[in-house]
Design a protein around this motif. Structure first.
Motif, PDB file in Angstrom:
ATOM      1  N   ALA A 393      -5.265 -80.976  25.473  1.00 22.43           N
ATOM      2  CA  ALA A 393      -5.872 -79.667  25.758  1.00 22.43           C
ATOM      3  C   ALA A 393      -5.061 -78.900  26.797  1.00 22.43           C
ATOM      4  O   ALA A 393      -4.594 -79.459  27.787  1.00 22.43           O
ATOM      5  CB  ALA A 393      -7.304 -79.865  26.250  1.00 22.43           C
ATOM      6  N   LYS A 394      -4.882 -77.642  26.522  1.00 24.48           N
ATOM      7  CA  LYS A 394      -4.207 -76.744  27.461  1.00 24.48           C
ATOM      8  C   LYS A 394      -5.091 -75.515  27.687  1.00 24.48           C
ATOM      9  O   LYS A 394      -5.708 -75.001  26.744  1.00 24.48           O
ATOM     10  CB  LYS A 394      -2.852 -76.296  26.914  1.00 24.48           C
ATOM     11  N   GLU A 415      -8.840 -63.164  29.984  1.00 23.76           N
ATOM     12  CA  GLU A 415      -9.000 -63.823  28.684  1.00 23.76           C
ATOM     13  C   GLU A 415      -8.680 -65.300  28.884  1.00 23.76           C
ATOM     14  O   GLU A 415      -7.597 -65.657  29.342  1.00 23.76           O
ATOM     15  CB  GLU A 415      -8.043 -63.208  27.662  1.00 23.76           C
ATOM     16  N   PHE A 416      -9.668 -66.165  28.597  1.00 25.85           N
ATOM     17  CA  PHE A 416      -9.429 -67.597  28.645  1.00 25.85           C
ATOM     18  C   PHE A 416      -8.662 -67.997  27.379  1.00 25.85           C
ATOM     19  O   PHE A 416      -9.132 -67.765  26.268  1.00 25.85           O
ATOM     20  CB  PHE A 416     -10.745 -68.369  28.713  1.00 25.85           C
ATOM     21  N   MET A 417      -7.500 -68.606  27.583  1.00 25.44           N
ATOM     22  CA  MET A 417      -6.660 -69.048  26.475  1.00 25.44           C
ATOM     23  C   MET A 417      -6.787 -70.574  26.336  1.00 25.44           C
ATOM     24  O   MET A 417      -6.916 -71.297  27.333  1.00 25.44           O
ATOM     25  CB  MET A 417      -5.205 -68.659  26.728  1.00 25.44           C
ATOM     26  N   PHE A 418      -6.715 -71.061  25.069  1.00 20.25           N
ATOM     27  CA  PHE A 418      -7.020 -72.475  24.843  1.00 20.25           C
ATOM     28  C   PHE A 418      -6.252 -73.017  23.644  1.00 20.25           C
ATOM     29  O   PHE A 418      -6.028 -72.325  22.651  1.00 20.25           O
ATOM     30  CB  PHE A 418      -8.524 -72.616  24.592  1.00 20.25           C
ATOM     31  N   SER A 419      -5.854 -74.263  23.794  1.00 20.02           N
ATOM     32  CA  SER A 419      -5.290 -75.002  22.657  1.00 20.02           C
ATOM     33  C   SER A 419      -5.671 -76.461  22.843  1.00 20.02           C
ATOM     34  O   SER A 419      -5.521 -77.020  23.931  1.00 20.02           O
ATOM     35  CB  SER A 419      -3.771 -74.870  22.608  1.00 20.02           C
ATOM     36  N   LEU A 426      -1.220 -71.361  22.693  1.00 18.81           N
ATOM     37  CA  LEU A 426      -2.491 -70.957  23.290  1.00 18.81           C
ATOM     38  C   LEU A 426      -2.984 -69.662  22.643  1.00 18.81           C
ATOM     39  O   LEU A 426      -2.211 -68.729  22.438  1.00 18.81           O
ATOM     40  CB  LEU A 426      -2.323 -70.733  24.800  1.00 18.81           C
ATOM     41  N   LYS A 427      -4.264 -69.645  22.333  1.00 19.21           N
ATOM     42  CA  LYS A 427      -4.880 -68.449  21.764  1.00 19.21           C
ATOM     43  C   LYS A 427      -6.211 -68.201  22.479  1.00 19.21           C
ATOM     44  O   LYS A 427      -6.736 -69.085  23.162  1.00 19.21           O
ATOM     45  CB  LYS A 427      -5.110 -68.634  20.264  1.00 19.21           C
ATOM     46  N   PRO A 428      -6.781 -66.991  22.343  1.00 16.20           N
ATOM     47  CA  PRO A 428      -8.070 -66.725  22.988  1.00 16.20           C
ATOM     48  C   PRO A 428      -9.097 -67.789  22.633  1.00 16.20           C
ATOM     49  O   PRO A 428      -9.220 -68.197  21.469  1.00 16.20           O
ATOM     50  CB  PRO A 428      -8.458 -65.349  22.450  1.00 16.20           C
TER      51      PRO A 428
END
Length: 563
Positions: A393-394, A415-419, A426-428
């Motif tokens: 997780a990133k 905007e919290f970005m997550f992968s 990373l995307k929203p």
């Protein structure tokens, strides 16, 4: 912490008392048994929406009480200073709603508005409902998370709010001076016209009331004449019968022979004579009125027209003479200010620019605090996610600016970005997170933020949604860790979390041949093992109970290890 919850006549619950542990409390039960009613009751007594449909069928009202104990000195001081409520380290809340919508809230037996209850409970307990899973996808909520974690943002936001109020006040003063040169000249023309109109009207105090009476009298001219004539004929002049004056004269003549016998008869004679003289004076006045009265059509038309004119100006400038006069005085002052406003106008413009520069500086300071906070926050959340079974997780937090120069929340937008997967960009967060991942993101966020806030109780409504297997065990362990420093009340379907609890409450539904009830019982020993077995999907036979007991013992060992 929340010590006790008492529920009366809420949905299927006629009466229930729940006593909570200071650590991890887990509420479980079959789907539809009424677990959500417990949370609805909590939300209700903490100042949430009052829904009359929750009143138990056949009952006139519902009531929920909550007792908090071990309040900190900080919370006690805040409650006493901000709301003038006398309290010690224990706080008693109650809220009742009847079928007519009457809502009664009390704190320590003192009536208070529901807004006060809500503000106080926000300090003491954090209710994480299923809707908050969606809230974290909202950019404004993400900004609040950063502010909450920073602990420095609130003070700066308060200063910003004060400056924005000062800016708004400055804008009002500029608008009172007419705004731009064109707007100012338009106001000068308008006020000059209105002043001239009011002065030309020359309305005097009491004139409207006086003209109203005169119009009424003119409109009843014939009626008044008729009444005066009848009065005159009855009292002093008549061709058909003896008048009142003549009767008084006869009475006076009749008493004359005895008036000298004693003072009493003399006094009666004197009084009769006084009445006769007064009546003759009245007759003369009535006669003068009759001789001098004549209907003046021109006067009637003038009075009618003047009244309509005054009424139209009163409607236009206030409603009555006092407001009309006050409006006149106000616009004279405004006109004078506008005509002589150039120096003040320039001063206000300079002040406005200075305030805007101060707002910019405060927003820059706020943004720097947020960016520093976000750097730490994203690392902490990422660490917790990895411990929660998401090793790849990133998390990142991207900053941008709103279109406006400033707002009550500053100029930042985030905007919290997550992968969650290795090799993926990373995307929203709201574009890529799944249900099970969302539960862990929320739990990671709660764990991180709870380490810096002053809230001692957290309520989770099915934080374990979408979880199973080893991840469920990891989440259960995290709940236990969180329960070391916070009181946790969680609704759960997972056996691992149920086994990890310090207090287990089972909600179940039953019927008594007349109606349906929901009850809540604290589980111990065999009853607890039976519930864990049910959640594991195994029979409550000897083997199933043995498996459940083994899970409970392993959970207890884990809790001992982290003490």
């Amino acid at each position: 912490m929340l010590q006790t919850l008492k529920i009366e006549n809420v949905a299927l619950i006629d009466k229930a008392i729940l006593n909570f542990d200071e650590r991890l409390n887990v509420i479980s039960g079959e789907t539809g048994a009424g677990k959500s009613i417990m949370l609805d009751s909590l939300s209700f007594v903490f100042g949430g929406r009052a829904d009359r449909s929750l009143i138990r069928s056949g009952a006139e009202s519902m009531k929920v009480e909550a007792i908090f104990n071990n309040l900190t000195k900080k919370h006690i001081d805040y409650i006493q200073k901000q709301f003038n409520i006398d309290t010690n380290d224990e706080l008693f809340l109650s809220r009742e709603l009847d079928s007519n919508g009457r809502n009664v809230c009390k704190i320590n037996d003192e009536l208070v508005p529901v807004s006060t209850v809500k503000k106080i409970c926000q300090l003491l307990v954090d209710i994480h409902g299923q809707s908050e899973h969606l809230a974290i996808l909202n950019n404004d909520y993400q900004l609040k998370i950063i502010d909450l974690f920073s602990k420095k943002a609130d003070d700066v936001l308060s200063i910003l709010a004060e400056k924005i109020e000062k800016y708004k006040d400055n804008e009002k003063q500029i608008n009172l001076l007419g705004g731009s040169e064109v707007e100012k000249q338009n106001l000068i023309d308008l006020y000059s016209y209105q002043i001239q109109e009011i002065e030309n009207a020359d309305i005097k105090e009491g004139e409207y009331e006086s003209l109203t009476e005169e119009k009424k009298e003119l409109g009843l001219f014939e009626k008044i004449n008729e009444c005066l004539r009848a009065c005159y004929e009855a009292s002093g002049r008549s061709n058909f019968s003896e008048t009142a004056s003549e009767k008084l004269s006869s009475a006076l003549h009749a008493i004359q022979p005895i008036k000298n016998i004693n003072n009493h008869y003399q006094e009666l004679a004197n009084r009769l004579n006084s009445v006769r003289l007064e009546l003759e004076d009245i007759n003369e006045t009535i006669n003068d009125d009759l001789n001098n009265r004549a209907f003046d059509k021109e006067r009637f038309d003038f009075v009618d027209s003047r009244l309509d004119f005054i009424k139209s100006l009163f409607r236009k400038y206030g409603g009555d003479f006092a407001k009309f006069s006050q409006y006149y005085q106000d616009i004279k002052i405004k006109l004078d200010n506008l005509i002589n406003s150039n120096e003040k106008y320039q001063k206000l413009l300079l002040e406005k620019e200075n305030i805007l520069n101060e707002i910019d500086t405060i927003q820059d300071r706020l943004s720097n605090i947020r960016r520093d906070s976000a750097k730490t926050l994203k690392v902490r959340i990422q660490e917790e996610l990895r411990a929660l079974g998401m090793p790849n997780a990133k998390v990142d937090i991207e900053f941008g600016r709103i279109d406006e120069r400033f707002s009550i929340n500053g100029y930042d937008k985030v905007e919290f970005m997550f992968s969650s997967n290795l090799g993926f960009e990373l995307k929203p967060l709201n574009k890529v997170v799944s249900g099970g991942e969302m539960s862990r993101v929320m739990l990671a966020y709660k764990i991180v933020v709870s380490s810096v806030d002053d809230i001692h109780s957290i309520v989770f409504d099915e934080i374990d949604s979408g979880l199973s297997g080893n991840i469920a065990t990891v989440v259960a362990e995290y709940m236990a860790r969180l329960g070391k420093n916070k009181q946790i009340i969680a609704v759960s379907h997972l056996p691992q979390i149920c086994a990890m609890a310090d207090t287990n409450i089972k909600v179940e539904k039953y019927s008594d041949r007349i109606t349906t009830h929901t009850r809540a019982n604290i589980l111990k020993d065999k009853d607890l093992y039976s519930e864990i077995a049910r959640l594991m999907g195994v029979d409550s036979d000897d083997l199933g109970l043995s498996v459940a007991k083994d899970l409970k013992e392993k959970s207890d060992k884990y809790k001992e290890k982290i003490k």
